[in-house]
Scaffold this active site. Structure first.
Site, PDB file in Angstrom:
ATOM      1  N   GLU A 417      36.955  49.657 -30.132  1.00  0.00           N
ATOM      2  CA  GLU A 417      37.601  49.763 -31.440  1.00  0.00           C
ATOM      3  C   GLU A 417      37.375  48.519 -32.298  1.00  0.00           C
ATOM      4  O   GLU A 417      38.309  47.855 -32.714  1.00  0.00           O
ATOM      5  CB  GLU A 417      39.114  49.989 -31.262  1.00  0.00           C
ATOM      6  CG  GLU A 417      39.470  51.339 -30.677  1.00  0.00           C
ATOM      7  CD  GLU A 417      39.330  52.493 -31.653  1.00  0.00           C
ATOM      8  OE1 GLU A 417      38.809  52.284 -32.774  1.00  0.00           O
ATOM      9  OE2 GLU A 417      39.721  53.612 -31.299  1.00  0.00           O
ATOM     10  N   GLU A 493      38.086  57.622 -23.421  1.00  0.00           N
ATOM     11  CA  GLU A 493      39.549  57.760 -23.316  1.00  0.00           C
ATOM     12  C   GLU A 493      39.862  59.223 -23.600  1.00  0.00           C
ATOM     13  O   GLU A 493      39.326  59.802 -24.544  1.00  0.00           O
ATOM     14  CB  GLU A 493      40.269  56.882 -24.346  1.00  0.00           C
ATOM     15  CG  GLU A 493      40.106  55.394 -24.093  1.00  0.00           C
ATOM     16  CD  GLU A 493      40.760  54.519 -25.169  1.00  0.00           C
ATOM     17  OE1 GLU A 493      41.710  54.961 -25.829  1.00  0.00           O
ATOM     18  OE2 GLU A 493      40.282  53.386 -25.340  1.00  0.00           O
TER      19      GLU A 493
HETATM   20  C1  IPT Z   1      42.866  53.848 -28.343  1.00  0.00           C
HETATM   21  C2  IPT Z   1      42.597  52.451 -27.867  1.00  0.00           C
HETATM   22  O1  IPT Z   1      41.257  52.284 -27.572  1.00  0.00           O
HETATM   23  C3  IPT Z   1      43.397  52.103 -26.653  1.00  0.00           C
HETATM   24  O2  IPT Z   1      43.307  50.723 -26.445  1.00  0.00           O
HETATM   25  C4  IPT Z   1      44.816  52.531 -26.820  1.00  0.00           C
HETATM   26  O3  IPT Z   1      45.372  51.863 -27.896  1.00  0.00           O
HETATM   27  C5  IPT Z   1      44.857  53.996 -27.093  1.00  0.00           C
HETATM   28  O4  IPT Z   1      44.165  54.278 -28.261  1.00  0.00           O
HETATM   29  C6  IPT Z   1      46.257  54.503 -27.279  1.00  0.00           C
HETATM   30  O5  IPT Z   1      47.117  54.161 -26.287  1.00  0.00           O
HETATM   31  S1  IPT Z   1      42.446  53.848 -30.025  1.00  0.00           S
HETATM   32  C7  IPT Z   1      43.163  55.199 -30.835  1.00  0.00           C
HETATM   33  C8  IPT Z   1      42.865  55.057 -32.301  1.00  0.00           C
HETATM   34  C9  IPT Z   1      42.665  56.476 -30.426  1.00  0.00           C
END
Ligand code: IPT
Length: 979
Positions: A417, A493
């Site tokens: 990010e 993720e």
């Molecule tokens: C995403 C981040 O990469 C991670 O560090 C964490 O913040 C997660 O979200 C949420 O818990 S970024 C998000 C804009 C999808």
């Protein structure tokens, strides 16, 4: 090196200065000395308060306090300042490169003596200092450290003496480099990883770079040794003597080897011997490549069943004790997890040794995130600022140099990010030129021009499916689009494991297994980052609990395990969803179909065990003969109908087949279950429908009406006692204490978060009006109209009570919403409140864990018993939890009295606090039993989804307002009397 005191310039956007060239970390016979331990410590809430002359200040150390190193000083256990949590938004203004004035700073000082052997040459190694360190040694400033989660080594040879060395490290929480470290986590300053003194006499090996590959069963290797004086260098592996060193890139075939994979983490030992030392490095042979848009390891397509792993401990912050790490990696393996993304920084170095040994595919991620600049439309983003280029390339190089010899690492990730910009290109180029053997990953650039995998986060199932089919919308740039279509896809993720959930796991996994381009994903995230405010804290603190002005609340509590590594139900579900063996038992229990989803191992090292539970509660067990089935193949085998099975067949309720490990491994004991399937007996009796009521209600002299176990008010027809226990309800309940996912972002289908829609519909404050009561000889009918204040939409809610001739009280529930109701409802059910604390619950249904429409994959159907407290999942921020599904009978008792509730596949939950408390209270340790037991019986539930970050429930799991008719039977018994 300067010989005058130099103040650290915290506004310098460049890398630190003074450190030696980065290199691999390896084991050598040269001595080393840990400098971990108790250090003298002086702390100031802001840098300007710290004495400017560092070395003069060092002389006052005897009056300082002390702290353990490694440590995160702001953790409550140390108590210097307090932790602060932000997700995206920086806790200071977006004015790079300036850190704020309120910049907690601390001096750490250690005096130490050394053995004479160190005097021939030595280095200091810091494995991690958060965030800006200024290193002073015996009166001189050696340099500065930047890149909190990266090592820095300093030459101390000219200054080291045998006794009374003084090492002082001044650490500031913020610096220009903090703009590169905006990861979603607590800001935790300190020397949080090991400090070591290494003996490096002249001629000591500087660095070793081992490259390996695997091809047609052969191992390929090159060993590049640098810095040794060259008088004698031999490299040898446990397979072959490596006659040539300094091969620099030319791989040499050393004959047949066993390949390394997460399933077969076969390591060999490489030793490098010089006149001065012997170095040993565990090596593994594996080739990672992209072929036909598939991610392949050693020639075979692999699916990543991964988690994002942060480093956090509820007491010690980022200074996690090693045994905790060992146990957590074993716990991952025990739950079928095969991959780790080191979100969002390089892990402590020994974690990678464990990953090599236990077997994980690792995406090693650089210490880099600038997410908060998104809130300013990425203006002044360091990712595109030349002033930060050297620092970023330095970070990438230091990660690669440190970790380059680990077979577990299959991808280098540029960071997380951080938007786009030229510095991303520079980092990717630096990585590629140093190590072309691994893939480059970065999610922040969806066009994927700089990377070898197309990576995204939280994409919906539909979008992932399109990508799987190569049908994603094209990029405008034709070349970029063509390139991206050659890439495999990973969800770096997905399924945000925050609170109750995540829902939707099964459907993602189905996609990963259906489309070869989809290489799997990484659950967000492994671990909740709760903090214990004191050692006996019964709950965990989250953002805002330390008085932070800017914070992101409980968004930091999102893991498959709690901060103290207790599995949440989501971990058990994930284990089931990603099980590497899929089995189906046919209806007649005659055949077992097995699909071996492993990429590298056949099934010969596993045992298959069966167990049959009979209706009367007896368990009969057996095992099947060993099974032959190569990876990626399937087989069907007969289930031998032994005598035993014949005998119990008619009385059987369920059969479970389990695949267990035959031998203990580095991460499990023998008999550890990795996969299972369950089948319910075709003749297993359904629940009998109650016969027509036969018992006449009797009115008592005290003005109550008795029907079975119930006593009713003569006027209203409402239940007042059940089994002699005062009770209120059943009341219609459509509300649930919003889960983190209900409170999430909403999604494209429904842009407003569920809990807001539900509150707008007044579901949290429904009121009921008794419309009629009809008491007849053998039945009581009560009709209610239920609606929200100020709303004209009603729901007819009817209760009819009768009694069966066996004495069971029968309740027919009818719920009929009028047509004005649209959208979704959280649940359709009833709640009864007993003025009594039941302690134990025992049920026939799915369990032992909770189950919602899109979760609970780990549950099995059968008889389960748990205490009422164990039914609740202690999510850090209270929310709906603990519902048991597919239940046909549940009994609640307190050791003396027992209530039995029967029905057809309902869900139940029982708690010692109300749904209102569960909704209102924001920390689990504040939930207190109020003397009642709240029993909820649900006939429908809305899905859970993963909208805390990502898509809500799939439409199949939506609960739309609809009419419900259900019948339950209730009986009470006095256990004390019968015993
Ligand atoms: C995403 C981040 O990469 C991670 O560090 C964490 O913040 C997660 O979200 C949420 O818990 S970024 C998000 C804009 C999808």
């Amino acid at each position: 090196m300067s010989d005058k005191p130099v103040a650290d310039d915290l506004t310098n956007a460049g890398p630190g200065w003074g450190a030696l060239a980065p290199r691999a970390r390896f084991t050598t016979t040269l001595p080393s000395m840990s400098l971990n331990g108790t250090w003298s410590f002086a702390w100031w809430p802001s840098r300007v308060d710290a004495p400017a002359d560092v070395w003069t200040h060092a002389e006052t150390y005897s009056s300082w306090e002390s702290i353990p190193v490694p440590s995160s000083w702001s953790m409550p256990i140390h108590g210097y300042g307090a932790p602060n949590y932000t997700n995206r938004r920086y806790p200071f203004p977006l004015t790079p490169p300036f850190p704020p004035d309120a910049n907690p700073t601390a001096d750490h000082l250690l005096r130490f003596d050394v053995e004479p052997e160190f005097l021939r040459g030595a280095r200091l190694r810091f494995d991690g200092i958060d965030s800006a360190g200024e290193v002073w040694f015996n009166g001189q400033c050696l340099g500065t450290t930047r890149g909190s989660r990266l090592p820095s080594e300093f030459d101390v040879s000219p200054l080291l003496r045998q006794t009374d060395n003084v090492l002082l490290v001044r650490v500031s929480q913020y610096s220009a480099a903090s703009y590169l470290e905006d990861q979603d986590m607590w800001w935790l300053p300190g020397i949080f990883r090991d400090v070591t003194l290494l003996s490096t006499p002249p001629g000591a090996v500087e660095d070793v770079f081992v490259r390996t590959a695997f091809s047609d069963g052969h191992g390929l290797i090159s060993v590049d040794v640098s810095g040794a004086d060259g008088s004698r260098i031999d490299a040898e592996s446990t397979i072959a003597e490596l006659k040539t060193v300094n091969l620099t890139g030319d791989l040499m075939d050393i004959g047949p080897v066993r390949g390394w994979s997460a399933e077969t983490p076969r390591l060999y030992e490489l030793t490098v011997t010089t006149a001065h030392e012997t170095i040993s490095i565990p090596i593994g042979f594996r080739t990672v490549e992209v072929v036909d848009a598939e991610l392949r390891l050693n020639g075979r397509p692999i699916v990543l069943k991964g988690v994002n792993r942060h480093e956090h401990h509820p007491d010690f912050g980022r200074a996690v004790p090693r045994e905790v790490v060992v146990d957590e990696l074993k716990l991952m393996k025990q739950h079928n997890i095969n991959a780790i993304r080191t979100s969002h920084y390089p892990p402590r170095p020994d974690m990678l040794d464990l990953a090599d040994e236990l077997g994980f595919y690792v995406i090693d991620e650089c210490d880099f995130e600038t997410h908060g600049f998104q809130l300013a439309d990425w203006r002044a983003n360091p990712t595109d600022d030349p002033a930060y280029r050297d620092a970023l390339v330095d970070r990438m190089s230091r990660m690669i140099e440190r970790d380059k010899n680990h077979p577990s690492i299959i991808m280098w990730s540029l960071g997380n990010e951080a938007g786009t910009g030229t510095n991303i290109e520079a980092m990717a180029a630096a990585a590629r030129s140093r190590d072309a053997s691994r893939l480059i990953h970065y999610e922040g650039e969806w066009a994927s021009t700089q990377v070898d995998v197309y990576s995204r986060m939280y994409a919906t199932h539909q979008e992932v499916e399109l990508i799987g089919r190569f049908e994603e919308p094209p990029l405008e740039e034709i070349d970029a689009d063509a390139h991206r279509r050659t890439l495999p896809f990973v969800l770096c993720e997905y399924v945000h494991a925050m609170g109750n959930g995540p829902g939707g796991l099964t459907e993602y996994q189905e996609l990963f297994e259906r489309y070869p381009r989809l290489a799997g994903g990484f659950v967000w995230e492994w671990l909740e980052h709760g903090i214990r405010r004191s050692p006996d804290d019964a709950g965990f603190a989250y953002g805002g609990d330390f008085g932070e002005v800017v914070h992101d609340g409980n968004f930091v509590i999102d893991g498959l395990v709690s901060a103290d590594r207790r599995p949440r139900p989501g971990l058990l579900d994930f284990k089931k969803v990603i099980e590497p063996i899929r089995m189906t038992i046919d209806d007649s229990w005659g055949r077992l179909s097995i699909v071996n989803m492993h990429d590298f191992v056949d099934l010969s090292t596993f045992d298959v065990e069966w167990r049959v539970d009979t209706i009367d509660g007896t368990v009969v067990r057996g095992s099947l003969p060993p099974i032959e089935c190569p990876p990626h193949e399937s087989t069907t085998i007969p289930i031998p109908r032994g005598e035993e099975m014949h005998r119990i067949w008619a009385d059987s309720a369920t059969m479970i087949m389990s695949v267990v490990t035959r031998h203990a491994t580095a991460w499990c004991s023998a008999g550890h279950e990795i996969a299972w399937a369950q089948s319910r007996h075709p003749n297993s009796p359904g629940h009998p429908t109650p016969a027509a009521a036969a018992i006449i209600a009797t009115s008592s002299p005290d003005g109550k009406l008795r029907l079975g176990a119930g006593e009713f008010d003569l006027q209203t027809g409402e239940l007042v006692l059940l089994g002699g226990i005062p009770v209120s309800g059943p009341e219609l309940q459509l509300w649930r204490a919003p889960t983190d996912n209900d409170r999430g972002k909403g999604d494209r289908r429904r842009p407003v978060p569920s809990d807001i829609r539900w509150r707008e519909d007044g579901l949290d404050r429904l009121v009921q009006r008794r419309a009629s009561t009809v008491i007849e000889q053998d039945r009581i009918d009560v009709e209610y109209m239920v609606a929200a204040p100020g709303d004209d939409r009603e729901i007819a809610f009817d209760l009819s009570w009768t009694c069966r001739d066996d004495g069971r009280l029968a309740l027919d529930v009818r719920v009929r919403p009028d047509e004005g109701w649209t959208g979704t409802w959280p649940r359709i059910g009833v709640v009864m409140v007993f003025a009594h604390e039941f302690t134990t619950s025992s049920w026939v249904g799915s369990g032992p864990g909770p189950k919602y429409p899109d979760t609970g994959q780990a549950t099995r159907w059968g008889r389960h018993t748990l205490s009422v407290s164990e039914l609740s999942t202690p999510y850090v921020r209270p929310q709906e939890n603990g519902s048991r599904a597919d239940v046909t009978a549940v009994s609640l008792d307190d050791g003396r009295r027992s209530l039995l509730i029967e029905g057809r596949a309902f869900s139940f939950s029982a708690r010692h606090w109300s749904t209102a408390d569960l909704t209102r209270i924001d920390h689990v340790d504040l939930l207190a039993p109020d003397g009642n037991t709240y029993v909820e019986l649900d006939f429908a539930q809305h899905g859970i989804g993963t909208a805390a970050c990502g898509p809500g429930p799939l439409s199949a799991y939506d609960l739309e307002p609809h009419a419900v008719e259900a019948r339950i039977l209730i009986s009470a018994s006095d256990i004390g009397a019968s015993a």
